[in-house]
Write an enzyme that holds these catalytic residues in place. Structure first.
Site, PDB file in Angstrom:
ATOM      1  CG  ASP A   1      -1.881  -1.193   1.201  1.00 23.30           C
ATOM      2  OD1 ASP A   1      -2.242  -1.656   0.101  1.00 23.30           O
ATOM      3  OD2 ASP A   1      -2.201  -1.690   2.299  1.00 23.30           O
TER       4      ASP A   1
ATOM      5  CE  LYS B   1       2.282  -2.561  -4.327  1.00 22.73           C
ATOM      6  NZ  LYS B   1       2.015  -2.160  -2.941  1.00 22.73           N
TER       7      LYS B   1
ATOM      8  CG  HIS C   1      -1.996  -2.267  -7.017  1.00 19.26           C
ATOM      9  ND1 HIS C   1      -1.126  -2.880  -7.872  1.00 19.26           N
ATOM     10  CD2 HIS C   1      -1.707  -2.774  -5.780  1.00 19.26           C
ATOM     11  CE1 HIS C   1      -0.355  -3.718  -7.201  1.00 19.26           C
ATOM     12  NE2 HIS C   1      -0.697  -3.688  -5.933  1.00 19.26           N
TER      13      HIS C   1
ATOM     14  CD  GLN D   1       0.648  -8.968  -2.422  1.00 11.95           C
ATOM     15  OE1 GLN D   1       1.324  -9.619  -3.208  1.00 11.95           O
ATOM     16  NE2 GLN D   1      -0.616  -8.698  -2.669  1.00 11.95           N
TER      17      GLN D   1
ATOM     18  CB  ALA E   1      -7.174  -0.486  -1.670  1.00  8.91           C
TER      19      ALA E   1
ATOM     20  N   GLY F   1     -10.819  -3.057   3.369  1.00 14.43           N
ATOM     21  CA  GLY F   1     -11.375  -1.950   4.145  1.00 14.43           C
ATOM     22  C   GLY F   1     -10.883  -1.915   5.587  1.00 14.43           C
ATOM     23  NE  ARG F   2      -7.505  -6.792   6.625  1.00 11.44           N
ATOM     24  CZ  ARG F   2      -6.535  -7.701   6.571  1.00 11.44           C
ATOM     25  NH1 ARG F   2      -6.287  -8.451   7.629  1.00 11.44           N
ATOM     26  NH2 ARG F   2      -5.816  -7.863   5.487  1.00 11.44           N
TER      27      ARG F   2
ATOM     28  CG  ASP G   1      -0.376  14.494   0.290  1.00 10.42           C
ATOM     29  OD1 ASP G   1       0.371  13.585  -0.112  1.00 10.42           O
ATOM     30  OD2 ASP G   1      -1.608  14.342   0.424  1.00 10.42           O
TER      31      ASP G   1
HETATM   32  P1  GDP Z   1      -0.798   0.260  -3.562  1.00 12.47           P
HETATM   33  O1  GDP Z   1      -1.400  -1.004  -3.074  1.00 12.47           O
HETATM   34  O2  GDP Z   1       0.676   0.326  -3.307  1.00 12.47           O
HETATM   35  O3  GDP Z   1      -1.131   0.565  -5.000  1.00 12.47           O
HETATM   36  O4  GDP Z   1      -1.442   1.430  -2.684  1.00 12.47           O
HETATM   37  P2  GDP Z   1      -3.003   1.579  -2.306  1.00 12.47           P
HETATM   38  O5  GDP Z   1      -3.753   2.016  -3.502  1.00 12.47           O
HETATM   39  O6  GDP Z   1      -3.487   0.386  -1.583  1.00 12.47           O
HETATM   40  O7  GDP Z   1      -2.919   2.720  -1.217  1.00 12.47           O
HETATM   41  C1  GDP Z   1      -2.383   3.975  -1.493  1.00 12.47           C
HETATM   42  C2  GDP Z   1      -3.467   5.049  -1.228  1.00 12.47           C
HETATM   43  O8  GDP Z   1      -2.858   6.323  -1.172  1.00 12.47           O
HETATM   44  C3  GDP Z   1      -4.499   5.143  -2.323  1.00 12.47           C
HETATM   45  O9  GDP Z   1      -5.716   5.534  -1.761  1.00 12.47           O
HETATM   46  C4  GDP Z   1      -3.962   6.245  -3.229  1.00 12.47           C
HETATM   47  O10 GDP Z   1      -4.973   6.918  -3.963  1.00 12.47           O
HETATM   48  C5  GDP Z   1      -3.358   7.161  -2.206  1.00 12.47           C
HETATM   49  N1  GDP Z   1      -2.180   7.917  -2.657  1.00 12.47           N
HETATM   50  C6  GDP Z   1      -1.173   7.544  -3.493  1.00 12.47           C
HETATM   51  N2  GDP Z   1      -0.220   8.510  -3.557  1.00 12.47           N
HETATM   52  C7  GDP Z   1      -0.649   9.502  -2.738  1.00 12.47           C
HETATM   53  C8  GDP Z   1      -0.089  10.753  -2.344  1.00 12.47           C
HETATM   54  O11 GDP Z   1       0.995  11.147  -2.730  1.00 12.47           O
HETATM   55  N3  GDP Z   1      -0.821  11.493  -1.446  1.00 12.47           N
HETATM   56  C9  GDP Z   1      -2.022  11.091  -0.949  1.00 12.47           C
HETATM   57  N4  GDP Z   1      -2.648  11.876  -0.085  1.00 12.47           N
HETATM   58  N5  GDP Z   1      -2.558   9.904  -1.297  1.00 12.47           N
HETATM   59  C10 GDP Z   1      -1.880   9.131  -2.172  1.00 12.47           C
HETATM   60  P1  IMO Z   2      -0.994  -4.260  -2.151  1.00 13.78           P
HETATM   61  O1  IMO Z   2      -0.555  -4.849  -3.466  1.00 13.78           O
HETATM   62  C1  IMO Z   2      -0.987  -4.645   2.193  1.00 13.78           C
HETATM   63  C2  IMO Z   2      -1.055  -8.724   3.808  1.00 13.78           C
HETATM   64  C3  IMO Z   2      -2.289  -9.173   4.556  1.00 13.78           C
HETATM   65  C4  IMO Z   2      -1.670 -10.153   5.535  1.00 13.78           C
HETATM   66  C5  IMO Z   2      -0.562 -10.814   4.708  1.00 13.78           C
HETATM   67  C6  IMO Z   2      -0.955 -12.147   4.095  1.00 13.78           C
HETATM   68  O2  IMO Z   2      -2.269  -3.509  -2.231  1.00 13.78           O
HETATM   69  O3  IMO Z   2       0.123  -3.503  -1.523  1.00 13.78           O
HETATM   70  P2  IMO Z   2      -2.535 -12.832   2.078  1.00 13.78           P
HETATM   71  O4  IMO Z   2      -3.985 -12.552   1.822  1.00 13.78           O
HETATM   72  O5  IMO Z   2      -1.619 -12.280   1.040  1.00 13.78           O
HETATM   73  O6  IMO Z   2      -2.245 -14.262   2.375  1.00 13.78           O
HETATM   74  O7  IMO Z   2      -2.217 -12.042   3.452  1.00 13.78           O
HETATM   75  O8  IMO Z   2      -0.256  -9.887   3.678  1.00 13.78           O
HETATM   76  N1  IMO Z   2      -1.306  -8.198   2.452  1.00 13.78           N
HETATM   77  C7  IMO Z   2      -1.241  -6.903   2.113  1.00 13.78           C
HETATM   78  N2  IMO Z   2      -1.022  -5.813   2.868  1.00 13.78           N
HETATM   79  N3  IMO Z   2      -1.147  -4.519   0.871  1.00 13.78           N
HETATM   80  C8  IMO Z   2      -1.336  -5.601   0.092  1.00 13.78           C
HETATM   81  O9  IMO Z   2      -1.348  -5.554  -1.256  1.00 13.78           O
HETATM   82  C9  IMO Z   2      -1.441  -6.867   0.717  1.00 13.78           C
HETATM   83  N4  IMO Z   2      -1.651  -8.122   0.265  1.00 13.78           N
HETATM   84  C10 IMO Z   2      -1.555  -8.925   1.331  1.00 13.78           C
HETATM   85  O10 IMO Z   2      -2.913  -8.101   5.209  1.00 13.78           O
HETATM   86  O11 IMO Z   2      -1.046  -9.454   6.594  1.00 13.78           O
HETATM   87 MG    MG Z   3      -2.918  -1.635  -1.800  1.00 11.42          MG
END
Ligand code: GDP
Ligand code: IMO
Ligand code: MG
Length: 423
Positions: A13, A16, A41, A222, A297, A300-301, A331
């Site tokens: 998270d 990416k 993502h 991840q 994402a 929702g946890r 930010d």
């Molecule tokens: P990923 O799994 O690595 O793709 O990341 P996620 O999408 O799960 O979580 C990143 C969250 O941060 C998402 O809600 C993005 O829209 C948000 N996000 C990404 N870059 C930025 C940033 O520079 N600033 C803010 N405020 N939010 C960002």
């Molecule tokens: P993105 O790509 C954050 C975590 C789960 C749990 C562990 C194992 O959005 O960054 P799993 O279901 O993979 O067997 O769970 O890994 N986990 C993530 N945490 N972002 C993710 O993906 C994750 N995918 C799995 O919360 O701790």
């Molecule tokens: Mg994510």
């Protein structure tokens, strides 16, 4: 730039999705190399927000071909619903999505076993998407791959054997009800028809594209600290998000890779269980969660939040071979008076030299912090590095210096235009 790997450098998270979408402008192909629908993502285009679980984050650029590689485990239900959602949003998918014939399928029993296991044994806090059990079957050599769907009799035979075994486990160990073999076979035969147009030998496709000079982004899911080999085992996912996973997960050679970008959040978060040295179980942690909208994402946890951990990042940079970093969510720290970076770990008064991946040691470390003054002004509209407040630049430079990495991108908001690229 033949292959550029985008890897999550922390616990997932990191942003990416945003970074891959933004970099897709300069690429031809975006290929996802591991994980499954456990990933979430987020890509924001204007006011619209899309959450992708299996489809690569380059999908919103019409010139990009998206590849789901052999290292990914595919849940047909999740994939079909994602394709339908994108179509509804007006994204054209035909001819732009390729799926590896060697990718493994997630079966209903994988999700059931994932949930049952979490209920009765040491909780990892998985996403419940069947990821662990699917990779178990892959390693056990009983998994069902996309290519198996070509031969209906063969897939029916393999499924029957698997379901017989899973039924024993589900009923005798976990006290669950039996699975219906025929219903599952019917469901997967239907799925085969729907995905037929996307299936190909993606390794051959990618290698031919590279030979023709195409630019490929390898998208990880991840993060490095959730890597089954290099993360905080056993509190990890069941695949290799680290950069090495890109080659095995796509069938491309290491010699084709020339850039490894680590996506790094300006602070730390973690979802699920496991050690997290800089976690803040106080008002500051709550403030990071609220300001950063730190809620999963996919599930929702609420995400666990804490200060930036430079010890973990140095380790991540080492195992990934990170050439440069993209710092996201700077930010979120706009209004903080002070911001801390963990620069070392101590255990019983002793300073540790390296990041311990052993979960029991990591649980016991005490983080040592260096604290920086905040910049106390909004940075979301800032377009150039020089226009950032001096304290924000000092923080960014400290992240680079302390972790020994070179900062390439600074993200100041979820949208494409909220990005600063350093030269
Ligand atoms: P990923 O799994 O690595 O793709 O990341 P996620 O999408 O799960 O979580 C990143 C969250 O941060 C998402 O809600 C993005 O829209 C948000 N996000 C990404 N870059 C930025 C940033 O520079 N600033 C803010 N405020 N939010 C960002
Ligand atoms: P993105 O790509 C954050 C975590 C789960 C749990 C562990 C194992 O959005 O960054 P799993 O279901 O993979 O067997 O769970 O890994 N986990 C993530 N945490 N972002 C993710 O993906 C994750 N995918 C799995 O919360 O701790
Ligand atoms: Mg994510």
């Amino acid at each position: 730039m033949p292959v550029q790997i985008i890897v999550g450098a922390q616990w997932g998270d990191e942003g990416k999705g945003k970074v891959v979408d933004m970099l897709s402008e300069r690429a031809d192909i975006v290929a996802r190399y591991q994980g499954g629908a456990n990933a979430g993502h987020t890509v924001c285009i204007g006011d619209r927000q899309y959450v992708l679980h299996l489809i690569p984050s380059g999908m919103f650029h019409e010139n990009i071909t998206c590849v789901i590689g052999n290292g990914v485990v595919i849940d047909p239900v999740a994939l079909m619903s994602e394709i339908a959602q994108l179509r509804q949003a007006g994204v054209s998918i035909a001819g732009r999505l390729l799926i590896s014939h060697n990718a493994h399928l997630i079966m209903p029993y994988h999700k059931q076993l994932d949930a049952a296991r979490e209920r009765v044994s040491e909780k990892i806090g998985t996403t419940g998407r069947g990821i662990g059990p699917a990779y178990i079957d892959k390693a056990m050599r009983t998994g069902i791959r996309i290519v198996d769907l070509l031969d209906r009799d063969e897939v029916a035979r393999k499924l029957a054997v698997n379901i017989e075994e899973k039924n024993q486990i589900l009923t005798k160990i976990y006290g669950e009800s039996k699975l219906d073999v025929d219903a599952i076979i019917a469901e997967y035969v239907e799925f085969d028809k729907e995905i037929d147009e996307y299936i190909t030998d993606t390794s051959a496709y990618l290698n031919a594209a590279l030979a023709a000079g195409k630019r490929v982004i390898a998208e990880g899911a991840q993060g490095a600290l959730l890597d089954v080999d290099h993360g905080t085992y056993p509190f990890v996912t069941s695949s290799n998000p680290t950069s090495g996973g890109a080659c095995t997960g796509l069938g491309i050679p290491p010699t084709s890779v020339n850039d490894i970008v680590g996506v790094v959040k300006a602070y730390s978060t973690r979802v699920g269980n496991g050690p997290f040295p800089t976690e803040l179980n106080d008002a500051t942690g709550e403030r990071l969660r609220e300001t950063g909208h730190e809620f999963g994402a996919t599930t929702g946890r609420p995400r666990r939040c804490g200060w930036f951990d430079a010890v973990a990042l140095k380790y991540s940079a080492m195992v990934n071979g990170i050439t440069r970093i993209a710092i996201t969510k700077l930010d979120v720290l706009d209004a903080f008076d002070e911001i801390s970076i963990c620069t070392g770990y101590e255990v019983e008064g002793r300073r540790l030299r390296a990041f311990p991946t052993d979960a029991r040691t990591l649980e016991r470390v005490r983080p040592v912090y260096e604290t920086f003054p905040g910049w106390k002004s909004p940075i979301a509209g800032v377009r150039t590095y020089g226009e950032l407040p001096v304290n924000a630049r000092a923080y960014v430079e400290a992240l680079g210096r302390i972790t020994g990495t070179s900062v390439w991108i600074v993200s100041t908001g979820p949208r494409r235009d909220q990005t600063i690229t350093l030269t």
